[in-house]
Write a protein that holds these residues in place. Structure first.
Motif, PDB file in Angstrom:
ATOM      1  N   LEU A   1       0.876  -1.178   0.000  1.00  0.00           N
ATOM      2  CA  LEU A   1       0.000   0.000   0.000  1.00  0.00           C
ATOM      3  C   LEU A   1       0.909   1.222   0.000  1.00  0.00           C
ATOM      4  O   LEU A   1       1.689   1.438   0.933  1.00  0.00           O
ATOM      5  CB  LEU A   1      -0.898  -0.001   1.236  1.00  0.00           C
ATOM      6  CG  LEU A   1      -1.731  -1.254   1.501  1.00  0.00           C
ATOM      7  CD1 LEU A   1      -2.602  -1.056   2.742  1.00  0.00           C
ATOM      8  CD2 LEU A   1      -2.581  -1.613   0.294  1.00  0.00           C
ATOM      9  N   ASN A   2       0.829   2.007  -1.065  1.00  0.00           N
ATOM     10  CA  ASN A   2       1.691   3.180  -1.181  1.00  0.00           C
ATOM     11  C   ASN A   2       1.010   4.220  -2.061  1.00  0.00           C
ATOM     12  O   ASN A   2      -0.126   4.019  -2.535  1.00  0.00           O
ATOM     13  CB  ASN A   2       3.067   2.792  -1.737  1.00  0.00           C
ATOM     14  CG  ASN A   2       2.950   1.966  -3.013  1.00  0.00           C
ATOM     15  OD1 ASN A   2       2.182   2.311  -3.898  1.00  0.00           O
ATOM     16  ND2 ASN A   2       3.705   0.871  -3.088  1.00  0.00           N
ATOM     17  N   ALA A   3       1.688   5.322  -2.296  1.00  0.00           N
ATOM     18  CA  ALA A   3       1.095   6.418  -3.060  1.00  0.00           C
ATOM     19  C   ALA A   3       0.749   5.998  -4.477  1.00  0.00           C
ATOM     20  O   ALA A   3      -0.198   6.523  -5.087  1.00  0.00           O
ATOM     21  CB  ALA A   3       2.042   7.618  -3.067  1.00  0.00           C
ATOM     22  N   ALA A   4       1.512   5.041  -5.035  1.00  0.00           N
ATOM     23  CA  ALA A   4       1.270   4.623  -6.414  1.00  0.00           C
ATOM     24  C   ALA A   4      -0.104   3.983  -6.588  1.00  0.00           C
ATOM     25  O   ALA A   4      -0.715   4.087  -7.662  1.00  0.00           O
ATOM     26  CB  ALA A   4       2.360   3.652  -6.872  1.00  0.00           C
ATOM     27  N   ASN A   5      -0.608   3.327  -5.567  1.00  0.00           N
ATOM     28  CA  ASN A   5      -1.941   2.718  -5.664  1.00  0.00           C
ATOM     29  C   ASN A   5      -2.931   3.354  -4.691  1.00  0.00           C
ATOM     30  O   ASN A   5      -3.935   2.742  -4.314  1.00  0.00           O
ATOM     31  CB  ASN A   5      -1.873   1.206  -5.456  1.00  0.00           C
ATOM     32  CG  ASN A   5      -1.333   0.808  -4.087  1.00  0.00           C
ATOM     33  OD1 ASN A   5      -1.187   1.639  -3.186  1.00  0.00           O
ATOM     34  ND2 ASN A   5      -1.034  -0.478  -3.929  1.00  0.00           N
ATOM     35  N   ALA A   6      -2.668   4.604  -4.323  1.00  0.00           N
ATOM     36  CA  ALA A   6      -3.543   5.369  -3.427  1.00  0.00           C
ATOM     37  C   ALA A   6      -3.731   4.659  -2.092  1.00  0.00           C
ATOM     38  O   ALA A   6      -4.798   4.738  -1.475  1.00  0.00           O
ATOM     39  CB  ALA A   6      -4.891   5.664  -4.083  1.00  0.00           C
TER      40      ALA A   6
END
Length: 916
Positions: free
Chosen positions: A708-713
């Motif tokens: 879970l990171n900024a790339a997949n919100a």
């Protein structure tokens, strides 16, 4: 000079790599029309070969190979027909047909196009161009003709078909945000408006599409057609019939031509002499041209007539007006009014006045029925009306400005809906005149051609719209990519059928119905996510194909495919991701602001692609594409909210299930494999990992770990699949995220009898999925689930027809609501209705009525959703197997699906996929 008899089938070489055929036009009886047709053919041959053919009116200028075009009785055509022993007498009196034959001798070869009339000869030339590889959209959609080293045609004689519909045409309408500003900047800068140079291009397109009638642009922004003295003679030169819309009786554009200060009020009850003089003046001006006069009366624009406040008063005024209008035609033309083409366009209150009874329309006047502005034809001719000499026709919208909401931006009318509705018109004998409201022409190219091809040749109805679309794309882009392009575009039409891009604000044009959150996020947001993904998949396919399109077709591909697909996807993404951001912020999700950023990026795509469109081909289309026609709120750049960080930490699961044992639980049914969405998300903008924890036999997550990171919100959407094998009962799986073990509760319900069953408290039945009686017809590829069920068009109204019978099963004893969801069609004529009868199990038969009145709120919702919903409350539905029996009571009723929403069923906007 010796001439040979017509040769057996071979070929004629029109271009051998060195020399191109000459063109001779015999103008006897044809005015300037065939000169223009010869010039257009020469333009096409030049594009195909790089050599300009010689064009002449003198037969002696024929070269080794010569195309000769003229009327069947023109001197040179007659001479060549005699030498070839061709009998052209059968063309005498025929409507818009031609005979093409080849004559050889004396070292020359003549390809002769003999028309029964001017348009017949013209169609012979444009058919020849098309046979050689010139698309009808060579200019209007930049489908550039490709050079050839050799051009040849079959020399077998042929005679064209008589057009199926006599008058076929287009209404240039709502031109304020496309056609008019574009024309003012490009083709007609001298007039600063739509003028002769624009109409010349319109008329050339009409030739190529074999349309013969135009309703000219008529908004306040546009110069009236007769306001530019060059327009009517140009239409005459192009053999184009000029008519006018329902709001412009007697060829008058009232908004621009009626001066209330000089002439007084446009109120026939108080200002009869001035209005009659006004009409008489126009008829005198138009007497020398080929016109169809609209009779009747509306207000000064597209509104109710002035001075008549009741139905009886309107009918009395209309009866008097039509009689006096016909008197004017008789006086000016000096022949019976019945010999001058006239049409009564039964639109809105003009239909109401006619249907109320007591208004007599002369039998020679064509009755033109209209759709409801959204693709559903309001009525057709009753059996006794089909015998009228004037016949009947259809006015059909492919673009619309008005209530409940405009759709002026993109062309999204579903081809299968057009096929079904215009098929009704053909079957029910409305065959005199078909006019499509085509807006600015662009970007409705394909739909315009499909409409006009159905009108020209009713055999086209035998071809599926998908096959026709594939053929259209083959003509523009070649066979290699045509099937994929057609599939992409059919997906585009399917998504727009559920809700048009212009309607995604979920408001209406009236200010009292302002935009609001989408119904796609009234539940858990999964419908919105699925719609975004469906559009993203289409866009990815369209973009992948764009790289394979040859350079000479890339502008055409952008106009016909990539722009509508990508910008409709972007508008949906912008609206839905903003709504999801709000929903997810309320759940404390870390990615809410990232959704806002993605929505902002989507809006930028629309801005960028619209600018690209207007700059294509060195600015050829500058001013044509407006991304916000009428500046409606749905197109506005929204405020971009920013959400405060959630006070929560760690992770959570999002799922839409049922409340069992004080837990949000995903339900499944024993014996039936099913899948349900699950999302794992973080509460804070902190990178985390997750992995599947405790499992359960028969259940599988679509992934076993992730980040879970900024790339997949800060979220990952998963699917939990049940294989159908696990026995009934409750289970708890876990997902470990960070330092948390998140429980995932599931319940397997007892097995149900065979047949459709509930899916998370909703049962969906395909209309075509039951035992179908003989009074129903299956219509493929239309509706929310890929097919609909229509009551036979020749079904008598009243008694029960043979039913359709459906089976389903439920797992609990519970209440709910039964919904019969139909397409929002209308009664075929005033003597019929839009009714069915329904019976649940062995209960009483109930009559359900889908009819609507005028512009009621029910009708507005119907056309915005392409559904008409009749409901039956269910106080208590027993557990187990059930049966629904549906009887058709009226012809043409069209069922989309049946839904049973049991108590606690999650809200859904569109169809829930049926369970097997």
């Amino acid at each position: 000079m010796a001439f040979a008899s017509p040769a057996v089938a071979g070929e004629v070489v029109l271009y051998n790599g060195a020399q191109v055929a000459n063109i001779v036009h015999d103008d006897r009886g044809a005015g300037h029309t065939l000169n223009l047709a010869a010039d257009l053919l020469a333009h096409d041959l030049t594009s195909l070969t790089g050599q300009a053919p010689k064009v002449s009116a003198r037969p002696r200028d024929c070269g080794e190979v010569c195309v000769v075009v003229g009327l069947y009785d023109a001197p040179e055509v007659r001479r060549l027909a005699g030498l070839a022993k061709e009998d052209l007498s059968a063309l005498n009196g025929q409507w818009e047909i031609y005979r093409r034959f080849v004559v050889r001798g004396g070292g020359k070869t003549y390809v002769v196009i003999a028309g029964s009339d001017r348009r017949g000869a013209v169609y012979g030339t444009v058919d020849l161009s098309r046979q050689l590889g010139v698309s009808p959209w060579e200019w209007w959609a930049d489908v550039t003709p490709r050079r050839h080293d050799r051009l040849a045609i079959d020399d077998a004689p042929l005679t064209s078909k008589t057009p199926s519909v006599q008058y076929r045409g287009m209404f240039l309408n709502d031109e304020d945000w496309g056609l008019e500003p574009w024309a003012a900047q490009t083709l007609d800068p001298a007039t600063g408006n739509i003028g002769p140079k624009t109409y010349e291009k319109v008329f050339e397109l009409m030739w190529r599409l074999k349309a013969n009638t135009v309703w000219p642009a008529m908004h306040t922004i546009s110069t009236p057609f007769y306001g530019n003295k060059g327009n009517p003679p140009l239409a005459e030169d192009y053999a184009v019939v000029v008519g006018t819309s329902h709001a412009e009786p007697m060829m008058r554009n009232n908004l621009r031509e009626w001066d209330e200060h000089a002439r007084g009020a446009f109120d026939f009850t108080k200002n009869r002499p001035a209005i009659l003089d006004y009409w008489r003046q126009r008829v005198r001006e138009g007497k020398g041209f080929d016109n169809i006069y609209t009779v009747g009366l509306r207000g000064i624009h597209d509104g109710p007539m002035q001075g008549a406040n009741t139905m009886a008063e309107r009918q009395a005024v209309l009866q008097t007006v039509i009689g006096l209008q016909r008197d004017i035609l008789k006086q000016v033309y000096k022949r019976p009014a019945a010999t001058v083409p006239q049409v009564y366009v039964a639109y809105h209150e003009l239909q109401e006045a006619y249907d109320a009874g007591g208004l007599t329309i002369p039998d020679d006047v064509t009755l033109m029925w209209a759709d409801d502005n959204y693709g559903y034809i309001r009525r057709f001719s009753a059996p006794e009306e089909t015998r009228r000499p004037g016949g009947s026709g259809i006015y059909y919208h492919l673009s619309y400005w008005g209530r409940p909401h405009d759709y002026l931006w993109l062309g999204t009318t579903h081809p299968y809906l057009m096929h079904e509705q215009m098929g009704r018109a053909w079957d029910l004998k409305s065959r005199k005149m078909w006019i499509a409201n085509v807006g600015d022409i662009k970007p409705i190219e394909y739909l315009t051609q499909y409409f006009l091809d159905l009108a020209f040749d009713a055999e086209t109805f035998k071809q599926t719209p998908r096959d026709y679309l594939t053929g259209f794309m083959t003509e523009q882009f070649g066979t290699a990519q045509a099937a994929e392009i057609a599939d992409i575009m059919m997906g585009y039409y399917d998504l727009a059928f559920e809700r048009k891009p212009e309607f995604m604000g979920f408001g209406q044009t009236e200010w009292v119905n302002q935009n609001r959150h989408s119904d796609y996020v009234r539940g858990d947001g999964e419908e919105a996510q699925n719609r975004i993904q469906a559009y993203a998949d289409l866009t990815a396919r369209a973009e992948a194909l764009a790289d394979k399109i040859p350079a000479d077709r890339r502008d055409a591909y952008f106009e016909l495919v990539l722009y509508p697909v990508r910008t409709s996807a972007a508008l949906n993404e912008r609206v839905l991701k903003l709504d999801l951001a709000d929903l997810y912020a309320g759940q404390g999700r870390a990615g809410a602001n990232l959704y806002v950023a993605q929505a902002k990026d989507a809006h930028a795509v629309i801005v960028r692609d619209t600018e690209t469109y207007n700059n294509l081909n060195n600015g050829k289309w500058r001013g044509m594409m407006d991304m916000a026609p009428r500046k409606l709120p749905v197109f506005d750049e929204p405020a971009w909210p920013q959400w405060s960080p959630s006070a929560k930490q760690g992770c959570d699961l999002a799922l839409s299930g049922q409340w069992y044992n004080d837990n949000n639980t995903l339900p499944f049914v024993a014996g039936r494999p099913q899948s349900r969405p699950v999302t794992v998300f973080g509460h804070s903008e902190q990178a985390l990992t997750w992995q599947a924890g405790t499992g359960a036999a028969g259940f599988t997550l679509s992934a076993t770990s992730g980040d879970l990171n900024a790339a997949n919100a800060y979220e990952q959407r998963l699917t939990l699949h049940y294989d159908g094998q696990a026995a009934p009962g409750d289970r708890t799986l876990t997902v470990r995220c960070g330092n948390q073990d998140l429980p995932l509760h599931v319940r397997v319900l007892p097995a149900l009898p065979d047949g459709a069953e509930e899916n998370n408290r909703t049962v969906t039945l395909r209309a075509t999925g039951g035992e179908i009686g003989s009074d129903w017809q299956v219509i493929e590829d239309l509706g929310s689930l890929g097919s609909v069920l229509r009551a036979r068009l020749d079904l008598p109204s009243g008694p029960h027809g043979t039913p359709a019978v459906y089976s389903f099963a439920t797992s609990t004893e519970v209440g709910g609501v039964l919904k019969i969801i139909a397409l929002p069609t209308h009664a075929l004529d005033p003597g019929k209705g839009v009714k069915i009868a329904l019976r649940l199990d062995d209960g009483p038969v109930q009559v359900l009525d889908f009819a609507t009145l005028g512009r009621s709120d029910v009708w507005k919702n119907n056309v915005l959703t392409n559904t008409a919903v009749a409901t039956v409350p269910l106080k208590l539905l027993t557990k187990g197997a059930h049966k629904i029996t549906v009887y058709p009571l009226d012809p043409g009723v069209t069922l989309d699906r049946i839904e049973i929403d049991l108590d606690r069923a999650p809200y859904h906007y569109g169809a829930v996929e049926p369970q097997p």
